[in-house]
Design a protein around this motif. Sequence first.
Motif, PDB file in Angstrom:
ATOM      1  N   ALA A 190       0.842  -1.198   0.000  1.00 17.35           N
ATOM      2  CA  ALA A 190       0.000   0.000   0.000  1.00 17.35           C
ATOM      3  C   ALA A 190       0.876   1.247   0.000  1.00 17.35           C
ATOM      4  CB  ALA A 190      -0.903  -0.009   1.216  1.00 17.35           C
ATOM      5  N   ARG A 198      -5.671   0.032   4.177  1.00 13.17           N
ATOM      6  CA  ARG A 198      -7.121  -0.162   4.211  1.00 13.17           C
ATOM      7  C   ARG A 198      -7.515  -1.629   4.218  1.00 13.17           C
ATOM      8  NH1 ARG A 198      -9.272   3.568  -0.590  1.00 13.17           N
ATOM      9  NH2 ARG A 198     -11.262   3.189   0.431  1.00 13.17           N
ATOM     10  N   SER A 225      -6.331  -5.658   2.423  1.00  8.28           N
ATOM     11  CA  SER A 225      -5.536  -6.318   1.399  1.00  8.28           C
ATOM     12  C   SER A 225      -6.432  -6.950   0.349  1.00  8.28           C
ATOM     13  CB  SER A 225      -4.636  -7.389   2.021  1.00  8.28           C
ATOM     14  OG  SER A 225      -5.418  -8.419   2.596  1.00  8.28           O
ATOM     15  N   TYR A 276      -4.360  -0.277  -0.435  1.00 15.14           N
ATOM     16  CA  TYR A 276      -4.455  -1.695  -0.100  1.00 15.14           C
ATOM     17  C   TYR A 276      -3.124  -2.398  -0.363  1.00 15.14           C
ATOM     18  CZ  TYR A 276      -9.557  -1.147  -0.174  1.00 15.14           C
ATOM     19  OH  TYR A 276     -10.853  -0.746   0.081  1.00 15.14           O
ATOM     20  N   ASP A 314     -13.948  -1.330  -1.838  1.00 14.81           N
ATOM     21  CA  ASP A 314     -14.209  -0.329  -0.785  1.00 14.81           C
ATOM     22  C   ASP A 314     -15.554  -0.612  -0.103  1.00 14.81           C
ATOM     23  OD1 ASP A 314     -11.864   1.011  -1.335  1.00 14.81           O
ATOM     24  OD2 ASP A 314     -12.807   2.581  -2.542  1.00 14.81           O
TER      25      ASP A 314
END
Length: 326
Positions: free
Chosen positions: A70, A80, A82, A108, A322
Amino acid sequence: MSAGLLFVVGLVSLTLIMLAAALLFGGPSPAPAMASINDPFKGIDWSSMPPLSRYPARDGAQLAYRYYGAEENVNDNKVRGSVVLVHGSSASSQSMHRMANAFSQAGYDAYALDIRGHGASGRKGTIAYIGQLEDDMEDFIKAVAPGKPATCIGFSSGGGFVLRVAGSSRQTLFDNYLLLSPYLGPTAANYRPNSGGWVRAGIPRLIALSILNGCHISALNHLTVLNFALNEEAKSLLTPSYSFNLASNFQPERDFQQNMRNVQRPCAVIAGADDEAFQTDQLEPELRRLGIPWPVTILPGIGHIPLTLEQDAIAAAVQAVDKLAQ
């Protein structure tokens, strides 16, 4: 010898002859190169692609993947979660480079796998047994421990395999699943014959090996049953054919509908409206007939391979993860 016994002996002999003929001569024909699959990768800049890393599988093999950490200054420097990316048939981790890089830029940790039988993971085109790919996935998670929440993303046949994992007893390996134009099998509503020209299957050999496996005979599962429509240059770099073991494992369970019903983790589907390999307009109706509420996004103007390369398609995948990870 009675007439009845002679008939049985003759029938068994004929069956064995037909099985032998199917095994010897019923393999796949060559697949003419399919430009819409081969050409989109021309001209891509691979210069930022990370080197291969390795993890140990339970049989002692060192299997390959690429790690995209990330990037900093994203979301207050907090990772955030993986994503673990599974490529499509014949491909390798390299084919998922653009998507993995985009997830890295979005905050990520991204891992692009060389599934066993592809790339730098084991002997190309085959595996030792059906179920070995799920074992490898579990070994990857144990060895590498991707950060939570972890989303497994599969493209095409890789999407079918990710569905196989998502509907199995190992579905807790990941928190979420994303299927990109998944291959569901020849009886699914989204199926096109020969995947639109991408695949040539040796149907007689497939049937013969299926019969033998039904009798618990797997000694011939190394035989080739699928050829892919690669050009000559790609054949030397990718995986031009699959054995029965690999073809059987790198897809959903045969009862793909039950496979779907067994998924208990959040899952989403994305495909392109102009997909030449599958009838993507049938994906959502298939799910709804089964009472499955997974969100389905069909992207206008996007073909099969561009789903993993075009910026709009990649952005849709990041947005879907997301939402799944919330």
